[in-house]
Design a protein around this motif. Structure first.
Motif, PDB file in Angstrom:
ATOM      1  N   VAL A  26      -8.397   9.412   4.185  1.00 31.32           N
ATOM      2  CA  VAL A  26      -7.487   8.815   5.176  1.00 31.32           C
ATOM      3  C   VAL A  26      -6.044   9.136   4.799  1.00 31.32           C
ATOM      4  O   VAL A  26      -5.723   9.357   3.633  1.00 31.32           O
ATOM      5  CB  VAL A  26      -7.577   7.273   5.272  1.00 31.32           C
ATOM      6  N   LEU A  27      -5.201   9.161   5.813  1.00 32.71           N
ATOM      7  CA  LEU A  27      -3.767   9.280   5.568  1.00 32.71           C
ATOM      8  C   LEU A  27      -3.276   7.876   5.254  1.00 32.71           C
ATOM      9  O   LEU A  27      -3.578   6.933   5.989  1.00 32.71           O
ATOM     10  CB  LEU A  27      -3.073   9.814   6.822  1.00 32.71           C
ATOM     11  N   ASN A  28      -2.557   7.749   4.167  1.00 31.65           N
ATOM     12  CA  ASN A  28      -2.151   6.406   3.731  1.00 31.65           C
ATOM     13  C   ASN A  28      -1.327   5.664   4.768  1.00 31.65           C
ATOM     14  O   ASN A  28      -1.405   4.442   4.875  1.00 31.65           O
ATOM     15  CB  ASN A  28      -1.383   6.482   2.414  1.00 31.65           C
ATOM     16  N   ASP A  29      -0.531   6.419   5.547  1.00 26.85           N
ATOM     17  CA  ASP A  29       0.310   5.681   6.499  1.00 26.85           C
ATOM     18  C   ASP A  29      -0.498   5.150   7.693  1.00 26.85           C
ATOM     19  O   ASP A  29       0.031   4.503   8.580  1.00 26.85           O
ATOM     20  CB  ASP A  29       1.523   6.501   6.945  1.00 26.85           C
ATOM     21  N   GLU A  30      -1.793   5.412   7.682  1.00 26.32           N
ATOM     22  CA  GLU A  30      -2.642   4.823   8.726  1.00 26.32           C
ATOM     23  C   GLU A  30      -3.048   3.398   8.360  1.00 26.32           C
ATOM     24  O   GLU A  30      -3.671   2.693   9.140  1.00 26.32           O
ATOM     25  CB  GLU A  30      -3.909   5.668   8.924  1.00 26.32           C
ATOM     26  N   ILE A  31      -2.761   3.058   7.117  1.00 26.74           N
ATOM     27  CA  ILE A  31      -3.130   1.711   6.669  1.00 26.74           C
ATOM     28  C   ILE A  31      -1.863   0.936   6.329  1.00 26.74           C
ATOM     29  O   ILE A  31      -1.016   1.417   5.570  1.00 26.74           O
ATOM     30  CB  ILE A  31      -4.070   1.804   5.456  1.00 26.74           C
ATOM     31  N   ASP A  32      -1.742  -0.226   6.911  1.00 25.85           N
ATOM     32  CA  ASP A  32      -0.509  -0.985   6.683  1.00 25.85           C
ATOM     33  C   ASP A  32      -0.629  -1.868   5.442  1.00 25.85           C
ATOM     34  O   ASP A  32      -1.664  -1.856   4.756  1.00 25.85           O
ATOM     35  CB  ASP A  32      -0.152  -1.807   7.931  1.00 25.85           C
ATOM     36  N   ASP A  33       0.415  -2.603   5.161  1.00 27.12           N
ATOM     37  CA  ASP A  33       0.353  -3.574   4.065  1.00 27.12           C
ATOM     38  C   ASP A  33      -0.503  -4.746   4.562  1.00 27.12           C
ATOM     39  O   ASP A  33       0.007  -5.694   5.154  1.00 27.12           O
ATOM     40  CB  ASP A  33       1.769  -4.058   3.710  1.00 27.12           C
ATOM     41  N   THR A  92       0.853  -1.206   0.000  1.00 24.63           N
ATOM     42  CA  THR A  92       0.000   0.000   0.000  1.00 24.63           C
ATOM     43  C   THR A  92       0.886   1.252   0.000  1.00 24.63           C
ATOM     44  O   THR A  92       2.040   1.187   0.436  1.00 24.63           O
ATOM     45  CB  THR A  92      -0.916   0.019   1.249  1.00 24.63           C
ATOM     46  N   PRO A  93       0.366   2.376  -0.460  1.00 24.46           N
ATOM     47  CA  PRO A  93       1.198   3.591  -0.487  1.00 24.46           C
ATOM     48  C   PRO A  93       1.616   4.008   0.927  1.00 24.46           C
ATOM     49  O   PRO A  93       0.810   3.925   1.858  1.00 24.46           O
ATOM     50  CB  PRO A  93       0.271   4.634  -1.122  1.00 24.46           C
ATOM     51  N   ARG A  94       2.843   4.412   1.084  1.00 21.48           N
ATOM     52  CA  ARG A  94       3.384   4.744   2.411  1.00 21.48           C
ATOM     53  C   ARG A  94       3.194   6.197   2.791  1.00 21.48           C
ATOM     54  O   ARG A  94       3.422   6.595   3.923  1.00 21.48           O
ATOM     55  CB  ARG A  94       4.885   4.398   2.484  1.00 21.48           C
ATOM     56  N   SER A  95       2.838   7.030   1.813  1.00 21.81           N
ATOM     57  CA  SER A  95       2.648   8.447   2.151  1.00 21.81           C
ATOM     58  C   SER A  95       1.469   9.000   1.358  1.00 21.81           C
ATOM     59  O   SER A  95       0.900   8.300   0.520  1.00 21.81           O
ATOM     60  CB  SER A  95       3.917   9.229   1.804  1.00 21.81           C
ATOM     61  N   GLY A  96       1.145  10.204   1.624  1.00 19.51           N
ATOM     62  CA  GLY A  96       0.035  10.857   0.913  1.00 19.51           C
ATOM     63  C   GLY A  96      -1.306  10.520   1.540  1.00 19.51           C
ATOM     64  O   GLY A  96      -1.377   9.971   2.644  1.00 19.51           O
ATOM     65  N   ARG A  97      -2.365  10.844   0.803  1.00 17.34           N
ATOM     66  CA  ARG A  97      -3.720  10.625   1.304  1.00 17.34           C
ATOM     67  C   ARG A  97      -4.511   9.868   0.275  1.00 17.34           C
ATOM     68  O   ARG A  97      -4.247   9.958  -0.902  1.00 17.34           O
ATOM     69  CB  ARG A  97      -4.452  11.967   1.443  1.00 17.34           C
ATOM     70  N   SER A  98      -5.542   9.190   0.737  1.00 23.83           N
ATOM     71  CA  SER A  98      -6.481   8.573  -0.202  1.00 23.83           C
ATOM     72  C   SER A  98      -7.862   9.086   0.149  1.00 23.83           C
ATOM     73  O   SER A  98      -8.135   9.396   1.323  1.00 23.83           O
ATOM     74  CB  SER A  98      -6.461   7.056  -0.073  1.00 23.83           C
TER      75      SER A  98
END
Ligand code: GLU
Length: 470
Positions: A163-170, A145-151
């Motif tokens: 959401v902030l992408n780093d809130e979601i892990d692989d 999953t992307p490690r930075s930025g927003r989705s």
């Protein structure tokens, strides 16, 4: 474009009201726009999925009249397709194998003080992976999953969801036993079934973000999303058995008609913007609009369900009600003619919320009351009642040869003559004839059960209650 929507239950429990509402909103949305409503059974969880639940789900939908288009899709039959997609994700580097054991993961979680996977196998070399494969080490597959930025996505009901992408892990997309997880199969199938709108419970919002990553990784067209508000009990807690979150079959057994359940559920999170509250399925189809679905949780209200149910019952044809009664109670009224039963229904339907209640109220149309409750006697049987009832018995016996409304007219004259309140006469008469203190017009009842039966019942009550008065 005409929408294609799907209802995708997992057969892991009894179908309940929430189940039916999600199905209904999908159905209404599709049909209101001339689209298709499809059904998919998400039965990949082999341990929790039960054939029995699956059958109950299909029969509940049929009972409610929520008819699906095209053939039902069963996820359990599609594992080859999922494998192909998993292979593709691995080959294109969009996903990777993670050989970390449970203990290892646990340890890292403790060290990092975070539940999120730290990506320890994200960037391993091919050699390291091959080595583990050779050793037959168990692995899961995780999405990169992307490690930075927003989705973000725009939900039709909840608006912008970010959401902030780093809130979601692989996150894991294939378990160590090789089975793909819900988020993966759900995306693959929605794409395969050409679903244009995904309409489901608000509890899936967090899945949707993860699914967006999968759509992207597989380069698939993203459908539109509409998340529905939760249904809560009157105490604002999640709907549970305590609040009437019984299986749909319980409602059926309690004599609620599908039309009433559908009508009630439609209003559980939506309204047409007018005062109109009683609608059948075609009318709901013509009025339904996702833009009028509310964001705030819907509160389950049994009183309202009962009211809606009573409104449907009163509007329903007697013959139809008769058929439904016989489905629940095959022996109801078999001692009398159908015509007699239809007349009973006509009298009782305005006083009933459900079919079962109608049946419960109907005893005195089929058998003579033999016992009277102390409470009722206390309320209606006074010192003078015996005399009044004896007078009425005479009038009643006399009525046999007279015209239809003779008894009614005579009672009017009698109360006038004796300067008595009407209740003093009618209430004990009702107790004697029906064994209770409320119901349809006593004259209508007498007309239906007949003068002779009424006179016999009155005679019986006079004898039985000879020494009862307050
Ligand atoms: N099987 C999922 C459920 O029953 C489906 C959710 C969805 O509609 O995507 O909750």
């Amino acid at each position: 474009m005409k929408p294609r929507v799907r209802f995708a239950p997992s057969p892991t429990g009894e179908p309940h009201l929430g189940f039916a509402r999600t199905a209904l909103y999908n159905f209404l949305f599709a049909k209101s726009r001339g689209g298709k409503f499809l059904l998919r059974i998400e039965d990949t969880d082999r341990e929790r999925s039960k054939k029995d639940y699956q059958e109950k789900m299909l029969s509940a939908l049929r009972w409610l009249g929520i008819v699906w288009d095209e053939e039902v899709v069963y996820q359990s039959k599609r594992s080859a397709i999922y494998s192909k997609h998993i292979q593709l994700l691995l080959e294109t580097g969009k996903a990777y194998r993670c050989f970390a054991s449970k203990d290892e993961l646990q340890k890292v979680r403790k060290e990092t003080n975070s539940y999120l996977y730290d990506g320890m196998w994200r960037n391993k070399s091919d050699e390291e992976v091959k080595e583990q494969l050779k050793k037959d080490t168990a692995f899961t597959v995780r999405l990169k999953t992307p490690r930075s930025g927003r989705s973000y996505f725009e939900d039709i009901i909840y608006g912008d969801i970010k959401v902030l992408n780093d809130e979601i892990d692989d996150f894991i997309i294939v378990r160590s036993d090789g089975s793909p997880v819900y988020n993966l199969t759900n995306v693959i199938d929605d794409n395969h079934m050409k679903i244009s709108h995904v309409i489901r419970g608000e509890d899936h919002l967090s899945n949707t973000i993860k699914q967006l990553f999968i759509y992207k990784a597989l380069n698939l067209k993203v459908p539109q999303f509409a998340h529905l508000p939760m249904i809560l009990g009157e105490d604002r807690k999640r709907l549970s058995k305590r609040h009437g979150a019984k299986g749909l079959s319980s409602y059926r057994d309690e004599g609620y008609q599908p039309e009433a359940i559908i009508n009630y559920l439609a209003y559980l999170g939506w309204n047409p913007g007018t005062n109109e509250e009683i609608m059948d399925l075609p009318k709901l189809v013509s009025k339904f609009d996702l833009s009028r679905v509310q964001k705030k949780s819907a509160i389950f209200d049994l009183k309202k369900l009962n009211w809606i149910s009573s409104q449907h019952l009163v509007a329903q044809a007697n013959k139809e009600i008769f058929n439904s009664v016989r489905v629940l109670h095959p022996n109801w009224g078999v001692t009398r003619s159908d015509n007699y039963c239809l007349k009973v229904i006509k009298l009782l339907k305005p006083r009933s919320d459900t079919i079962l209640q109608l049946v419960d109220l109907s005893d005195y149309f089929f058998s003579d009351p033999k016992e009277f409750s102390d409470k009722d006697i206390k309320v209606v049987w006074g010192r003078d009642t015996l005399q009044i009832m004896s007078d009425l018995l005479k009038i009643l016996e006399h009525a046999k040869e007279k015209e239809e409304n003779y008894f009614e007219k005579e009672i009017g004259l009698y109360t006038k003559q004796k300067e008595m309140s009407f209740g003093l006469v009618i209430k004990p008469l009702r107790l004697a004839i029906c064994g209770n203190t409320s119901g349809p017009s006593i004259y209508d009842i007498i007309k239906l059960i007949g003068i002779e039966t009424s006179a016999n019942r009155l005679k019986y009550a006079i004898e039985a209650l000879r020494y009862d008065y307050v």
